[in-house]
Design a protein around this motif. Structure first.
Motif, PDB file in Angstrom:
ATOM      1  N   GLU A  53      12.450   0.982 -43.388  1.00 30.66           N
ATOM      2  CA  GLU A  53      11.117   1.233 -42.810  1.00 30.66           C
ATOM      3  C   GLU A  53      10.384  -0.046 -42.429  1.00 30.66           C
ATOM      4  O   GLU A  53       9.249  -0.010 -41.969  1.00 30.66           O
ATOM      5  N   GLY A  54      11.019  -1.182 -42.648  1.00 29.70           N
ATOM      6  CA  GLY A  54      10.406  -2.447 -42.228  1.00 29.70           C
ATOM      7  C   GLY A  54       9.428  -3.043 -43.221  1.00 29.70           C
ATOM      8  O   GLY A  54       8.590  -3.862 -42.853  1.00 29.70           O
ATOM      9  N   ALA A  55       9.522  -2.662 -44.500  1.00 29.18           N
ATOM     10  CA  ALA A  55       8.620  -3.258 -45.494  1.00 29.18           C
ATOM     11  C   ALA A  55       9.133  -4.650 -45.871  1.00 29.18           C
ATOM     12  O   ALA A  55      10.345  -4.856 -45.978  1.00 29.18           O
ATOM     13  N   PRO A  56       8.237  -5.620 -46.086  1.00 30.08           N
ATOM     14  CA  PRO A  56       8.674  -6.977 -46.456  1.00 30.08           C
ATOM     15  C   PRO A  56       9.422  -6.993 -47.793  1.00 30.08           C
ATOM     16  O   PRO A  56       9.060  -6.281 -48.731  1.00 30.08           O
ATOM     17  N   LEU A  57      10.459  -7.831 -47.841  1.00 26.07           N
ATOM     18  CA  LEU A  57      11.278  -7.961 -49.048  1.00 26.07           C
ATOM     19  C   LEU A  57      11.135  -9.359 -49.625  1.00 26.07           C
ATOM     20  O   LEU A  57      10.903 -10.320 -48.892  1.00 26.07           O
ATOM     21  N   GLU A  58      11.356  -9.469 -50.936  1.00 26.54           N
ATOM     22  CA  GLU A  58      11.373 -10.783 -51.582  1.00 26.54           C
ATOM     23  C   GLU A  58      12.560 -11.599 -51.061  1.00 26.54           C
ATOM     24  O   GLU A  58      13.558 -11.038 -50.607  1.00 26.54           O
ATOM     25  N   THR A  59      12.462 -12.914 -51.180  1.00 24.05           N
ATOM     26  CA  THR A  59      13.536 -13.792 -50.696  1.00 24.05           C
ATOM     27  C   THR A  59      14.811 -13.583 -51.529  1.00 24.05           C
ATOM     28  O   THR A  59      14.788 -12.935 -52.567  1.00 24.05           O
ATOM     29  N   GLN A  68       7.461 -12.755 -56.263  1.00 24.11           N
ATOM     30  CA  GLN A  68       7.040 -13.379 -55.016  1.00 24.11           C
ATOM     31  C   GLN A  68       6.223 -12.388 -54.209  1.00 24.11           C
ATOM     32  O   GLN A  68       6.406 -11.176 -54.342  1.00 24.11           O
ATOM     33  N   GLY A  69       5.328 -12.888 -53.389  1.00 27.28           N
ATOM     34  CA  GLY A  69       4.527 -11.963 -52.608  1.00 27.28           C
ATOM     35  C   GLY A  69       3.748 -12.651 -51.515  1.00 27.28           C
ATOM     36  O   GLY A  69       4.010 -13.798 -51.162  1.00 27.28           O
ATOM     37  N   LEU A  70       2.789 -11.928 -50.978  1.00 25.65           N
ATOM     38  CA  LEU A  70       1.912 -12.428 -49.937  1.00 25.65           C
ATOM     39  C   LEU A  70       0.479 -12.178 -50.389  1.00 25.65           C
ATOM     40  O   LEU A  70       0.181 -11.086 -50.875  1.00 25.65           O
ATOM     41  N   PHE A 104      12.559 -15.868 -43.949  1.00 22.96           N
ATOM     42  CA  PHE A 104      11.533 -15.187 -43.161  1.00 22.96           C
ATOM     43  C   PHE A 104      11.957 -13.841 -42.567  1.00 22.96           C
ATOM     44  O   PHE A 104      11.117 -12.950 -42.443  1.00 22.96           O
ATOM     45  N   PRO A 105      13.258 -13.620 -42.262  1.00 21.66           N
ATOM     46  CA  PRO A 105      13.569 -12.264 -41.762  1.00 21.66           C
ATOM     47  C   PRO A 105      13.277 -11.186 -42.810  1.00 21.66           C
ATOM     48  O   PRO A 105      12.879 -10.078 -42.471  1.00 21.66           O
ATOM     49  N   ARG A 106      13.458 -11.537 -44.087  1.00 20.98           N
ATOM     50  CA  ARG A 106      13.164 -10.564 -45.149  1.00 20.98           C
ATOM     51  C   ARG A 106      11.653 -10.371 -45.304  1.00 20.98           C
ATOM     52  O   ARG A 106      11.177  -9.255 -45.496  1.00 20.98           O
ATOM     53  N   ILE A 107      10.911 -11.470 -45.209  1.00 21.08           N
ATOM     54  CA  ILE A 107       9.446 -11.378 -45.327  1.00 21.08           C
ATOM     55  C   ILE A 107       8.885 -10.537 -44.171  1.00 21.08           C
ATOM     56  O   ILE A 107       7.902  -9.811 -44.319  1.00 21.08           O
ATOM     57  N   GLU A 108       9.549 -10.646 -42.994  1.00 25.80           N
ATOM     58  CA  GLU A 108       9.087  -9.867 -41.831  1.00 25.80           C
ATOM     59  C   GLU A 108       9.523  -8.405 -41.911  1.00 25.80           C
ATOM     60  O   GLU A 108       9.218  -7.613 -41.030  1.00 25.80           O
ATOM     61  N   GLY A 109      10.307  -8.056 -42.932  1.00 25.17           N
ATOM     62  CA  GLY A 109      10.776  -6.666 -43.062  1.00 25.17           C
ATOM     63  C   GLY A 109      11.891  -6.343 -42.101  1.00 25.17           C
ATOM     64  O   GLY A 109      12.075  -5.193 -41.701  1.00 25.17           O
ATOM     65  N   LYS A 110      12.677  -7.377 -41.720  1.00 21.45           N
ATOM     66  CA  LYS A 110      13.727  -7.139 -40.727  1.00 21.45           C
ATOM     67  C   LYS A 110      15.110  -6.973 -41.346  1.00 21.45           C
ATOM     68  O   LYS A 110      16.106  -7.021 -40.637  1.00 21.45           O
ATOM     69  N   ASP A 111      15.172  -6.803 -42.668  1.00 20.60           N
ATOM     70  CA  ASP A 111      16.470  -6.554 -43.286  1.00 20.60           C
ATOM     71  C   ASP A 111      16.695  -5.050 -43.307  1.00 20.60           C
ATOM     72  O   ASP A 111      16.234  -4.336 -44.194  1.00 20.60           O
ATOM     73  N   ASP A 112      17.411  -4.585 -42.293  1.00 21.18           N
ATOM     74  CA  ASP A 112      17.566  -3.150 -42.077  1.00 21.18           C
ATOM     75  C   ASP A 112      18.345  -2.462 -43.196  1.00 21.18           C
ATOM     76  O   ASP A 112      18.116  -1.300 -43.510  1.00 21.18           O
ATOM     77  N   THR A 113      19.260  -3.204 -43.808  1.00 18.61           N
ATOM     78  CA  THR A 113      20.085  -2.588 -44.851  1.00 18.61           C
ATOM     79  C   THR A 113      19.238  -2.247 -46.077  1.00 18.61           C
ATOM     80  O   THR A 113      19.406  -1.199 -46.681  1.00 18.61           O
ATOM     81  N   LEU A 114      18.345  -3.152 -46.427  1.00 17.86           N
ATOM     82  CA  LEU A 114      17.579  -2.958 -47.660  1.00 17.86           C
ATOM     83  C   LEU A 114      16.222  -2.300 -47.432  1.00 17.86           C
ATOM     84  O   LEU A 114      15.626  -1.769 -48.357  1.00 17.86           O
ATOM     85  N   SER A 115      15.727  -2.376 -46.225  1.00 15.84           N
ATOM     86  CA  SER A 115      14.390  -1.842 -45.959  1.00 15.84           C
ATOM     87  C   SER A 115      14.377  -1.184 -44.576  1.00 15.84           C
ATOM     88  O   SER A 115      14.047  -1.833 -43.584  1.00 15.84           O
ATOM     89  N   PRO A 170       1.090 -18.672 -38.704  1.00 16.56           N
ATOM     90  CA  PRO A 170      -0.211 -18.040 -38.971  1.00 16.56           C
ATOM     91  C   PRO A 170      -0.082 -16.691 -39.666  1.00 16.56           C
ATOM     92  O   PRO A 170      -0.984 -16.261 -40.350  1.00 16.56           O
ATOM     93  N   GLU A 171       1.058 -16.018 -39.528  1.00 15.87           N
ATOM     94  CA  GLU A 171       1.163 -14.663 -40.098  1.00 15.87           C
ATOM     95  C   GLU A 171       1.476 -14.651 -41.597  1.00 15.87           C
ATOM     96  O   GLU A 171       1.103 -13.728 -42.303  1.00 15.87           O
ATOM     97  N   ASP A 172       2.184 -15.695 -42.101  1.00 14.28           N
ATOM     98  CA  ASP A 172       2.552 -15.657 -43.519  1.00 14.28           C
ATOM     99  C   ASP A 172       2.529 -17.031 -44.197  1.00 14.28           C
ATOM    100  O   ASP A 172       2.900 -17.140 -45.377  1.00 14.28           O
ATOM    101  N   GLY A 173       2.117 -18.065 -43.482  1.00 15.89           N
ATOM    102  CA  GLY A 173       1.985 -19.386 -44.091  1.00 15.89           C
ATOM    103  C   GLY A 173       3.302 -20.085 -44.387  1.00 15.89           C
ATOM    104  O   GLY A 173       3.316 -21.143 -45.026  1.00 15.89           O
ATOM    105  N   ILE A 174       4.433 -19.506 -43.933  1.00 16.31           N
ATOM    106  CA  ILE A 174       5.731 -20.158 -44.157  1.00 16.31           C
ATOM    107  C   ILE A 174       5.792 -21.425 -43.290  1.00 16.31           C
ATOM    108  O   ILE A 174       5.371 -21.413 -42.133  1.00 16.31           O
ATOM    109  N   VAL A 175       6.295 -22.511 -43.877  1.00 10.41           N
ATOM    110  CA  VAL A 175       6.367 -23.800 -43.176  1.00 10.41           C
ATOM    111  C   VAL A 175       7.791 -23.989 -42.648  1.00 10.41           C
ATOM    112  O   VAL A 175       8.763 -23.908 -43.411  1.00 10.41           O
ATOM    113  N   LEU A 176       7.915 -24.219 -41.342  1.00 11.76           N
ATOM    114  CA  LEU A 176       9.240 -24.331 -40.718  1.00 11.76           C
ATOM    115  C   LEU A 176       9.362 -25.631 -39.926  1.00 11.76           C
ATOM    116  O   LEU A 176       8.363 -26.176 -39.452  1.00 11.76           O
TER     117      LEU A 176
END
Ligand code: SF4
Ligand code: SF4
Length: 430
Positions: free
Chosen positions: A256-262, A275-277, A243-254, A200-206
């Protein structure tokens, strides 16, 4: 079956589940005019997600050379033929009914994979989506017929024919593909275990690996063949949208927790990917937001089009069609918006040209752009596909991109800045 609204088809269609939409939708635009088929995206994905035993043949991202190429082989031609057999000579668009945002391409009057399956009963009972299970041989060659050119008029003696726009006589183009994280996924619909879900948060299908029993119904039901079976775990797997990048959980690159492209988007050498949301209302409409680069390209300008919208899954991957390929071929692939999209791309106006600079300019997902106007630098006469000549005015504008936190993450000019190094300080810098 429920009735759901599919804006790409301009009408309601049958789908087994009730209409429900995420708050944000993972989406992307690929500019086929720029793809060089280098497969860097493919390897970025492979080295991140599918390098283990049992995943050898899994290419969640692949780049095929159209029209002959395909992974699995002939995936699209086979399904189009099945749809045609179910609904002969009636798979047609009525573009005269195009009407604003609700029906931007007109109305598709044929049958989707869900509607064409209505009468189909398989060995296990009713089948919700028209589809097929590729054979092992069809999965064998991820890049079959790479860079193989063809053309409707390619016959002996015609080789070396014109390569003048609007259509080349001999042609091919690269089609980069990942899972489209569809609004009405065929994979999800086909799963008898309800192991597939749309976040529901980003429409990613898993695919829930605990629930999956490897029946391969999703492989059969995904019209784009982006769900794949893994023999070592006896489950199916698919693109997880990094999805970890979309959630902003890539600490090395972001930090502050901003979403990153795949990964595949971030690695693209040809800068074909953005790519975006996009924000979605509860009724499935896209929230009006022309400052979002994806909204601007897809909904405002309609320069990027869905891949095989007639399948009915409302895919969230959009393509700027290649200018040089025959229009009939492109029409069956991207729907009736092709001519309009190519006309605009052939001679982009000031705003469109600025937004096109944002492709693969950095790794943060852009939620907003701004243009700072610069001086006029050139006037170029451009022959449009229609034959009309238009003078393109070029301005050295600066385009700024902002991430989810509202922070400026990219600033880029139309004219690429060049710097001359002093020869005293850099005698031989190589
Ligand atoms: S592209 Fe295929 S695997 Fe991906 S969401 Fe759509 S139906 Fe499912
Ligand atoms: S990295 Fe970009 S240019 Fe290279 S094949 Fe992939 S999509 Fe095309």
């Amino acid at each position: 079956m429920s009735k759901v609204y599919n804006w790409q088809l301009g009408r309601e269609m049958l789908y087994p589940y009730e209409e429900k939409h995420p708050q944000w939708q993972f989406a992307f635009v690929f500019n086929t005019n720029r793809c060089i088929g280098c497969q860097t995206c493919t390897m970025a994905c492979k080295s991140t997600w599918t390098f283990s035993r049992g995943q050898e043949y899994m290419w969640w991202n692949n780049v095929e050379s159209k029209p002959y190429g395909g992974y699995p082989q002939n995936w699209d031609a086979k399904l189009l033929a099945m749809l045609e057999a179910e609904n002969p000579r009636a798979q047609i668009w009525n573009s005269a009914k195009a009407d604003g945002d609700g029906k931007p391409y007109g109305v598709f009057e044929g049958k989707t994979i869900f509607e064409a399956a209505e009468k189909r009963v398989g060995p296990e009972g009713f089948q919700g989506a028209l589809g097929y299970l590729p054979t092992d041989a069809e999965w064998r060659h991820p890049n079959i017929h790479e860079d193989t050119a063809t053309g409707g008029t390619w016959r002996e003696g015609q080789f070396g024919g014109s390569t003048q726009l609007p259509e080349h006589r001999v042609w091919f183009f690269h089609l980069a593909r990942i899972c489209n994280h569809c609004t009405y996924p065929g994979c999800l619909e086909s799963c008898p275990r309800q192991a597939i879900y749309k976040r529901p948060e980003d429409g990613i299908v898993l695919i829930d690996q605990e629930r999956c029993r490897g029946y391969r119904k999703c492989v059969e039901g995904c019209p784009y063949k982006k769900a794949m079976y893994r023999g070592t775990t006896r489950t199916s797997e698919k693109c997880v949208g990094c999805f970890p990048r979309i959630e902003g959980k890539d600490d090395t690159l972001s930090h502050e927790g901003a979403p990153l492209e795949t990964r595949c988007m971030s690695a693209c050498v040809g800068k074909i990917r953005l790519q975006g949301l996009v924000q979605i209302g509860t009724d499935g409409t896209w929230t009006h937001d022309p400052a979002n680069p994806l909204y601007f390209l897809i909904r405002e300008r309609k320069v990027a089009l869905p891949l095989y919208p007639q399948f009915g899954t409302e895919p969230n991957g959009y393509y700027i069609p290649p200018r040089w390929a025959p229009r009939g071929y492109l029409l069956q692939m991207f729907g009736p918006g092709v001519e309009h999209a190519i006309e605009q791309y052939s001679c982009p106006d000031r705003q469109l040209l600025a937004v096109l600079q944002l492709f693969r300019a950095q790794r943060h997902i852009l939620f907003r752009y701004e243009i700072k106007e610069g001086p006029k630098i050139a006037e170029i006469p451009v022959t449009l596909p229609s034959g009309k000549v238009k003078v393109q005015e070029l301005f050295n504008d600066t385009v700024l991109g902002f991430n989810k936190l509202g922070k400026e993450v990219v600033r880029i000019t139309i004219e690429e800045p060049t710097f001359e190094r002093s020869k005293e300080q850099h005698v031989n810098s190589i």
